[in-house]
Write a protein that holds these residues in place. Structure first.
Motif, mmCIF file in Angstrom:
data_model
loop_
_atom_site.group_PDB
_atom_site.id
_atom_site.type_symbol
_atom_site.label_atom_id
_atom_site.label_comp_id
_atom_site.label_asym_id
_atom_site.label_seq_id
_atom_site.Cartn_x
_atom_site.Cartn_y
_atom_site.Cartn_z
ATOM 1 N N ARG A 38 -5.691 -37.960 9.443
ATOM 2 C CA ARG A 38 -5.118 -36.941 8.543
ATOM 3 C C ARG A 38 -6.062 -36.685 7.371
ATOM 4 O O ARG A 38 -5.726 -37.017 6.227
ATOM 5 C CB ARG A 38 -3.761 -37.401 8.034
ATOM 6 C CG ARG A 38 -2.818 -37.880 9.134
ATOM 7 C CD ARG A 38 -1.996 -36.748 9.614
ATOM 8 N NE ARG A 38 -1.064 -37.136 10.665
ATOM 9 C CZ ARG A 38 -0.372 -36.258 11.341
ATOM 10 N NH1 ARG A 38 -0.498 -34.980 11.108
ATOM 11 N NH2 ARG A 38 0.460 -36.659 12.275
ATOM 12 N N THR A 120 13.199 -38.939 -2.064
ATOM 13 C CA THR A 120 13.917 -37.664 -1.880
ATOM 14 C C THR A 120 13.816 -37.217 -0.422
ATOM 15 O O THR A 120 14.799 -36.742 0.161
ATOM 16 C CB THR A 120 13.320 -36.586 -2.812
ATOM 17 O OG1 THR A 120 13.340 -37.095 -4.139
ATOM 18 C CG2 THR A 120 14.108 -35.298 -2.752
ATOM 19 N N GLU A 125 16.833 -36.410 4.606
ATOM 20 C CA GLU A 125 16.561 -36.497 6.054
ATOM 21 C C GLU A 125 15.227 -35.878 6.468
ATOM 22 O O GLU A 125 15.000 -35.631 7.655
ATOM 23 C CB GLU A 125 17.700 -35.865 6.868
ATOM 24 C CG GLU A 125 19.022 -36.628 6.756
ATOM 25 C CD GLU A 125 20.094 -36.052 7.668
ATOM 26 O OE1 GLU A 125 20.369 -34.845 7.558
ATOM 27 O OE2 GLU A 125 20.653 -36.803 8.484
ATOM 28 N N GLN A 126 14.342 -35.615 5.502
ATOM 29 C CA GLN A 126 13.033 -35.045 5.882
ATOM 30 C C GLN A 126 12.197 -36.072 6.653
ATOM 31 O O GLN A 126 11.400 -35.696 7.517
ATOM 32 C CB GLN A 126 12.281 -34.573 4.636
ATOM 33 C CG GLN A 126 12.925 -33.361 3.967
ATOM 34 C CD GLN A 126 12.203 -32.938 2.709
ATOM 35 O OE1 GLN A 126 11.008 -32.727 2.696
ATOM 36 N NE2 GLN A 126 12.945 -32.819 1.613
ATOM 37 N N ASP A 128 13.528 -38.369 8.672
ATOM 38 C CA ASP A 128 14.111 -38.322 10.019
ATOM 39 C C ASP A 128 13.604 -37.099 10.778
ATOM 40 O O ASP A 128 13.368 -37.158 11.990
ATOM 41 C CB ASP A 128 15.640 -38.273 9.951
ATOM 42 C CG ASP A 128 16.225 -39.613 9.547
ATOM 43 O OD1 ASP A 128 15.543 -40.635 9.728
ATOM 44 O OD2 ASP A 128 17.364 -39.641 9.039
ATOM 45 N N ALA A 129 13.471 -35.982 10.043
ATOM 46 C CA ALA A 129 12.990 -34.750 10.694
ATOM 47 C C ALA A 129 11.580 -34.957 11.248
ATOM 48 O O ALA A 129 11.272 -34.517 12.352
ATOM 49 C CB ALA A 129 13.016 -33.589 9.709
ATOM 50 N N LEU A 130 10.732 -35.645 10.469
ATOM 51 C CA LEU A 130 9.370 -35.935 10.965
ATOM 52 C C LEU A 130 9.439 -36.755 12.248
ATOM 53 O O LEU A 130 8.775 -36.447 13.239
ATOM 54 C CB LEU A 130 8.589 -36.732 9.922
ATOM 55 C CG LEU A 130 7.949 -35.969 8.767
ATOM 56 C CD1 LEU A 130 7.320 -36.951 7.798
ATOM 57 C CD2 LEU A 130 6.895 -35.007 9.277
ATOM 58 N N GLU A 131 10.271 -37.801 12.208
ATOM 59 C CA GLU A 131 10.389 -38.663 13.400
ATOM 60 C C GLU A 131 10.928 -37.885 14.583
ATOM 61 O O GLU A 131 10.493 -38.091 15.721
ATOM 62 C CB GLU A 131 11.289 -39.858 13.097
ATOM 63 C CG GLU A 131 10.610 -40.877 12.205
ATOM 64 C CD GLU A 131 11.354 -42.182 12.145
ATOM 65 O OE1 GLU A 131 11.196 -42.989 13.061
ATOM 66 O OE2 GLU A 131 12.105 -42.382 11.176
ATOM 67 N N SER A 132 11.896 -36.995 14.314
ATOM 68 C CA SER A 132 12.482 -36.222 15.407
ATOM 69 C C SER A 132 11.451 -35.279 16.024
ATOM 70 O O SER A 132 11.599 -34.841 17.159
ATOM 71 C CB SER A 132 13.705 -35.435 14.921
ATOM 72 O OG SER A 132 13.296 -34.302 14.193
ATOM 73 N N MET A 133 10.392 -34.954 15.257
ATOM 74 C CA MET A 133 9.326 -34.096 15.799
ATOM 75 C C MET A 133 8.187 -34.926 16.368
ATOM 76 O O MET A 133 7.060 -34.423 16.523
ATOM 77 C CB MET A 133 8.797 -33.181 14.702
ATOM 78 C CG MET A 133 9.746 -32.083 14.322
ATOM 79 S SD MET A 133 9.006 -31.067 13.047
ATOM 80 C CE MET A 133 10.253 -31.135 11.808
ATOM 81 N N ALA A 134 8.484 -36.210 16.638
ATOM 82 C CA ALA A 134 7.489 -37.114 17.241
ATOM 83 C C ALA A 134 6.270 -37.305 16.345
ATOM 84 O O ALA A 134 5.144 -37.412 16.812
ATOM 85 C CB ALA A 134 7.075 -36.635 18.631
ATOM 86 N N ILE A 135 6.500 -37.278 15.015
ATOM 87 C CA ILE A 135 5.406 -37.527 14.065
ATOM 88 C C ILE A 135 5.691 -38.848 13.369
ATOM 89 O O ILE A 135 6.806 -39.055 12.872
ATOM 90 C CB ILE A 135 5.306 -36.378 13.038
ATOM 91 C CG1 ILE A 135 4.885 -35.106 13.772
ATOM 92 C CG2 ILE A 135 4.316 -36.713 11.927
ATOM 93 C CD1 ILE A 135 5.201 -33.855 13.044
ATOM 94 N N ASP A 136 4.702 -39.737 13.347
ATOM 95 C CA ASP A 136 4.896 -41.051 12.738
ATOM 96 C C ASP A 136 4.844 -40.916 11.209
ATOM 97 O O ASP A 136 3.775 -40.598 10.665
ATOM 98 C CB ASP A 136 3.782 -41.993 13.239
ATOM 99 C CG ASP A 136 3.930 -43.391 12.683
ATOM 100 O OD1 ASP A 136 4.891 -43.643 11.947
ATOM 101 O OD2 ASP A 136 3.062 -44.238 13.000
ATOM 102 N N TYR A 140 1.795 -40.104 8.624
ATOM 103 C CA TYR A 140 1.775 -38.812 7.944
ATOM 104 C C TYR A 140 1.976 -38.955 6.436
ATOM 105 O O TYR A 140 1.342 -38.265 5.640
ATOM 106 C CB TYR A 140 2.872 -37.919 8.536
ATOM 107 C CG TYR A 140 2.805 -36.485 8.071
ATOM 108 C CD1 TYR A 140 1.947 -35.576 8.693
ATOM 109 C CD2 TYR A 140 3.581 -36.043 7.009
ATOM 110 C CE1 TYR A 140 1.877 -34.268 8.265
ATOM 111 C CE2 TYR A 140 3.512 -34.731 6.566
ATOM 112 C CZ TYR A 140 2.667 -33.850 7.199
ATOM 113 O OH TYR A 140 2.581 -32.545 6.771
#
Lengths: 260, 279
Positions: A38, A120, A125-126, A128-136, A140
């Motif tokens: 990154r 924050t 849940e941002q 969780d949103a990253l994880e749900s998009m298969a991003i570690d 990140y």
């Protein structure tokens, strides 16, 4: 019995927290070495940690150098050794004051911001949103912040050294009439590269401490705005205490290395 | 093709248990989410519906029991394989969970920037597959722009890409969240209380959008968590009620509506008197 069980529970909780932190650090280190790298996020964090901290570091360093010049003059003038002011202040700055004060200032600005931002993101849940998009999220969010701090706090420490010395020069040479030649000669005599490198090494360790604690507290935030506030406070307090206590142990390790 | 889609397994949850401290949240949940349909899980607030959804994505590890997504048993998967399964999901979060450091366009473009534009749409999804060639530079950026703007138009937010997340209303946030979830053409679409906190008109609009998305993309398997009964009956192909950590009833909306089960009846009618304890 109740006191003993309460004490035992507290000790277990502390060890659990320590274990959790070490696991967190291990995961972020692993994530930092794995692709995708990154670079853009790292540069953004380096800008945030380093460039945006310049103003507070410049202000803190110039006044620290000036104050130490005045204090040193009070002591050294009693036995006619004003010429030592430059050397002593430079030695204090490079070995101790620059890394510690830089880290404490950056901790107040950056460590708290990391805890608040990640906290924050956690409660909204941002993460969780990253994880749900298969991003570690460790890769990140955490790895770029920790790496940027490890690089930029030593860089800020170097700037602290230079500006602090300039403040000292202004007070000692321009106001207290210390001979300029003696001022610089004593600095070259007292300070060698080990002192500067040792200070930078301390800065890197402090950068790691303030960023990893800030991220850890933010990452484990629970309970809305109140939780974010608590995480931010804990991050600043724990990092501040750890910076000062680890400074003692680092000095014990580094001091023998720079003798001679 | 519709038959072929429905023959492949959807999501299978078996004897799922999860406790947080002393609180047993899920106590043996058995649920089958059929492929190509909308399944709505209803239940009171705090009964573990969102926890169930997070198990489906592997965001929470169960104490016991299993979740199977298609042919993949989540418990058998390592981190990389689990990430590959999540790759097949889109999730609409309760409060949208938009990244507030980005504007609307960047939020929707984010999954494409991270995982690439070159992934084709899922079989059965409406739209033009983008092929498998790895796009670079301006061509990649143009393809992302076209795809994102198409998604924003599909959720009724044409030309809103420049807006900051903080400028959006609750309904707009949900729609951006839906666009972000759909943009990579997911196989499974999860909605966590998609209409909570919205006014009735906006609720109906979101419901229509969920139904229209499903009808336009019959390959998608949708799992919706809700406690809004009117909305649930509007969109569901199948419904299940979560009560005291277990699935109390599972059936079509008509079967749920006509059930004699006093717990389900009290919940769908919203009555204070009945077997469900208040508080």
């Amino acid at each position: 019995m109740n006191i003993l069980s309460a004490l035992g529970a507290t000790i277990i909780a502390q060890f659990e927290a320590l274990g959790g932190y070490l696991l967190f650090v291990g995961k972020s280190a692993t994530a930092g070495f794995l692709p995708p790298y990154r670079v853009r996020l790292l540069l953004k964090q380096m800008h945030f940690v380093g460039v945006e901290s310049l103003t507070i570091v410049v202000i803190t360093s110039i006044f620290t150098g000036m104050v130490f010049a005045i204090q040193a003059e009070i002591g050294f003038s009693q036995f006619g050794a004003n010429g030592l002011i430059g050397g002593i202040v430079a030695l204090s700055l490079t070995r101790e004051l620059s890394p510690v004060l830089t880290a404490l200032m950056v901790n107040g600005r950056v460590g708290s911001a990391m805890a608040a931002e990640l906290g924050t993101m956690r409660v909204t849940e941002q993460v969780d949103a990253l994880e749900s998009m298969a991003i570690d999220p460790m890769q990140y969010l955490v790895a770029p912040r920790v790496l940027a701090s490890i690089v930029m706090v030593p860089a800020l420490t170097m700037i602290f050294n230079v500006i602090g010395l300039a403040g000292c020069w202004y007070v000692a040479v321009q106001q207290l009439q210390v001979p300029e030649g003696g001022f610089w000669a004593r600095i070259w005599w007292f300070v060698d590269e080990d002192d500067v490198l040792g200070g930078c090494f301390k800065g890197a360790v402090f950068g790691f401490i303030l960023s990893s604690i800030g991220c850890y507290q933010g990452f484990h935030t629970r309970g809305g705005a109140e939780g974010v506030g608590r995480a931010t406070t804990r991050a600043v307090v724990i990092s501040g205490v750890l910076i000062l206590t680890s400074d003692y142990f680092l000095t014990r390790i580094l001091a023998p290395l720079s003798v001679g | 093709m519709q038959t072929a889609i429905q023959e492949t397994p959807g999501i299978q949850i078996t004897a799922l248990k999860k406790a947080f401290g002393q609180q047993q949240v899920l106590d043996g949940v058995d649920l089958e989410v059929p492929r190509g349909k909308i399944t709505v899980v209803i239940g009171r607030s705090g009964t573990g519906k969102s926890v169930l959804l997070k198990h489906v994505m592997g965001l929470i590890v169960p104490d016991s029991g299993s979740v199977r997504v298609g042919n993949d048993l989540l418990a058998d998967l390592g981190p990389r394989a689990l990430r590959n399964v999540r790759f097949r999901f889109g999730m609409v979060f309760q409060n949208a969970a938009l990244f507030d450091s980005m504007d609307v366009f960047e939020n929707v473009a984010f999954p494409l920037r991270e995982h690439g534009i070159e992934h084709g749409l899922h079989p059965g999804q409406q739209g033009t597959p983008l092929g498998t060639a790895r796009l670079r530079g301006r061509a990649r950026e143009a393809a992302i722009r076209e795809r994102v703007e198409g998604m924003l138009a599909a959720v009724g937010l044409r030309d809103m890409g420049y807006k900051a997340v903080s400028e959006l209303s609750g309904g707009m946030r949900k729609r951006v969240g839906l666009a972000r979830a759909l943009v990579r053409g997911p196989e499974f679409l999860l909605y966590d209380e998609p209409t909570t906190g919205l006014d009735p008109i906006m609720t109906a609009q979101i419901d229509n959008l969920i139904r229209a998305t499903q009808d336009a993309n019959p390959g998608i398997t949708s799992l919706v968590i809700s406690h809004d009964m009117a909305a649930s009956f509007r969109i569901a192909d199948h419904m299940a009620m979560l009560y005291e950590g277990k699935i109390r009833m599972n059936g079509t909306p008509a079967e749920i509506r006509s059930t004699a089960d006093p717990v389900v009846r009290q919940f769908i009618e919203g009555r204070l008197d009945g077997p469900i304890p208040l508080g």
